[in-house]
Design a protein around this motif. Structure first.
Motif, short mmCIF file in Angstrom:
data_model
loop_
_atom_site.label_atom_id
_atom_site.label_comp_id
_atom_site.label_asym_id
_atom_site.label_seq_id
_atom_site.Cartn_x
_atom_site.Cartn_y
_atom_site.Cartn_z
N HIS A 153 0.84 -1.21 0.00
CA HIS A 153 0.00 0.00 0.00
C HIS A 153 0.88 1.25 0.00
CE1 HIS A 153 -4.08 1.69 1.56
NE2 HIS A 153 -3.53 2.49 0.68
N SER A 154 1.88 1.27 0.86
CA SER A 154 2.78 2.41 0.95
C SER A 154 3.58 2.61 -0.33
CB SER A 154 3.73 2.21 2.14
OG SER A 154 4.64 3.27 2.24
N ASN A 200 1.33 4.17 -2.91
CA ASN A 200 1.14 5.61 -2.67
C ASN A 200 2.37 6.41 -3.12
OD1 ASN A 200 -1.30 4.93 -1.54
ND2 ASN A 200 -0.64 5.22 0.58
N ARG A 201 3.55 5.87 -2.86
CA ARG A 201 4.78 6.56 -3.26
C ARG A 201 4.87 6.68 -4.79
NH1 ARG A 201 9.36 4.39 -4.87
NH2 ARG A 201 8.73 2.33 -4.13
N TYR A 218 -1.05 -2.00 -5.70
CA TYR A 218 -2.36 -2.11 -5.07
C TYR A 218 -3.01 -3.46 -5.40
CZ TYR A 218 -1.99 2.97 -4.37
OH TYR A 218 -1.59 4.22 -3.98
N ASN A 226 -7.96 2.92 -4.67
CA ASN A 226 -6.69 3.47 -5.16
C ASN A 226 -6.34 2.89 -6.53
OD1 ASN A 226 -6.57 4.82 -2.76
ND2 ASN A 226 -4.74 3.79 -1.98
#
Length: 333
Positions: free
Chosen positions: A182-183, A186-187, A201, A235
């Protein structure tokens, strides 16, 4: 090096053809073997059944993951890195070889190894076993026999030394992987690398869906996992909107809304996808649901509806001009 060694396993003989290096690798659950192999009949001609080099790819096995041909894990565990060895295995160890070979051949051919078994009841799958689709493997199924395996071991990797495929992870490993993925997603979004972010994702969703499959739908364990799935799917859909994959967004948001029909963000992303593919009525309905469910998004909805109206008016003008041109062209002929 031609002396025959009997492993401490009934019905197995080993002959070292080329010595390896170092000590026997220390194995644990999740260790990965990478090797080439040949499978031969125990006949006068030593008929070759399979050869991974001809298939163009080495074989991989992960320790403790219930590979159908369990004896291979035992054989490889007796080898050093770089060793080439020949193993004679009696019929008690080779009964599943035809099915294992079928899967490997289909993968090498770029086909689904489970083709013909999907969406079938257990009784239906039994009938698939009467034919593998390969004559030589069908013969092995009809008349089980000893086989010879020649293996060359390239490397053995600890679980931490390679990227684990989702299916090979334990429950704890999957749960630990989700926030990391997930992180990372996002990055990548911040760097506008949407395709790579979507893949992160998606991988996280697959981890959670695999765990959900072992829970009873709508009970506590399932719901807890579902609460982690939902933001990841949203996302993923945002990335697909950025990439112009509007129909994929429609598919995933609709599936999400069938379970959670009060999710304003899912309606918002679906509305934007509908608008992008000129589904004006559906887009307006979804935008209106968003404003009803989450008044804090009313300003964003108003902006999107204004843009939708402008786009649709422009499209209608262009369509009229196009139709007039076609009509005048047909009259002039």
């Amino acid at each position: 090096m031609e002396e025959t060694y009997l492993l401490n396993v009934e019905g197995v003989k080993k002959k070292i053809l080329h010595g390896g290096r170092g000590e026997l690798p220390k194995l644990q659950d999740g260790s990965k073997f990478t090797f080439h192999f040949q499978t031969l009949k125990d006949d006068f001609e030593r008929t070759v059944i399979d050869d991974s080099r001809e298939a163009g790819m080495p074989m991989e096995i992960i320790v403790g993951k219930m590979f159908k041909l369990e004896i291979w894990e035992t054989l490889l565990s007796s080898m050093r890195i770089g060793e080439v060895a020949e193993f004679w295995c009696d019929t008690i160890h080779t009964g599943m070889y035809a099915l294992v070979s079928r899967g490997m051949r289909r993968i090498a051919e770029g086909r689904d190894p489970l083709e013909g078994q999907k969406h079938r009841c257990g009784m239906g799958n039994m009938f698939d076993y009467h034919s593998t689709g390969y004559d030589d493997l069908d013969e092995l199924q009809r008349t089980p026999q000893p086989l010879i395996f020649i293996m060359e071991l390239f490397r053995v990797e600890d679980p931490s030394a390679y990227k684990r495929d989702t299916w090979a992870m334990s429950k704890e490993e999957k749960l630990a992987a989700v926030p990391v993925l997930h992180s990372e997603g996002n990055r990548l979004v911040l760097r506008r690398e949407f395709a790579q972010a979507a893949a992160k994702y998606q991988e996280a969703v697959i981890c959670l869906r695999n765990l959900q499959a072992k829970e009873k739908p709508w009970e506590d364990g399932w719901l807890k996992l579902e609460s982690l799935v939902t933001p990841l799917v949203l996302n993923y859909c945002q990335c697909q909107l950025e990439l112009g994959e509007y129909y994929e967004v429609l598919e995933h948001t609709t599936e999400l809304l069938q379970k959670h029909n009060d999710n304003a963000k899912a309606y918002f992303k679906r509305a934007k996808a509908h608008a992008a593919v000129w589904n004006e009525r559906e887009a307006r309905e979804d935008f209106q649901r968003v404003a009803h469910l989450d008044p804090s998004m009313a300003a964003a909805v108003k902006k999107e509806l204004k843009q939708l109206g402008e786009r649709m008016r422009k499209k209608h003008v262009e369509d009229r001009k196009r139709y007039q041109g076609l009509f005048q062209s047909s009259q002039g002929q």
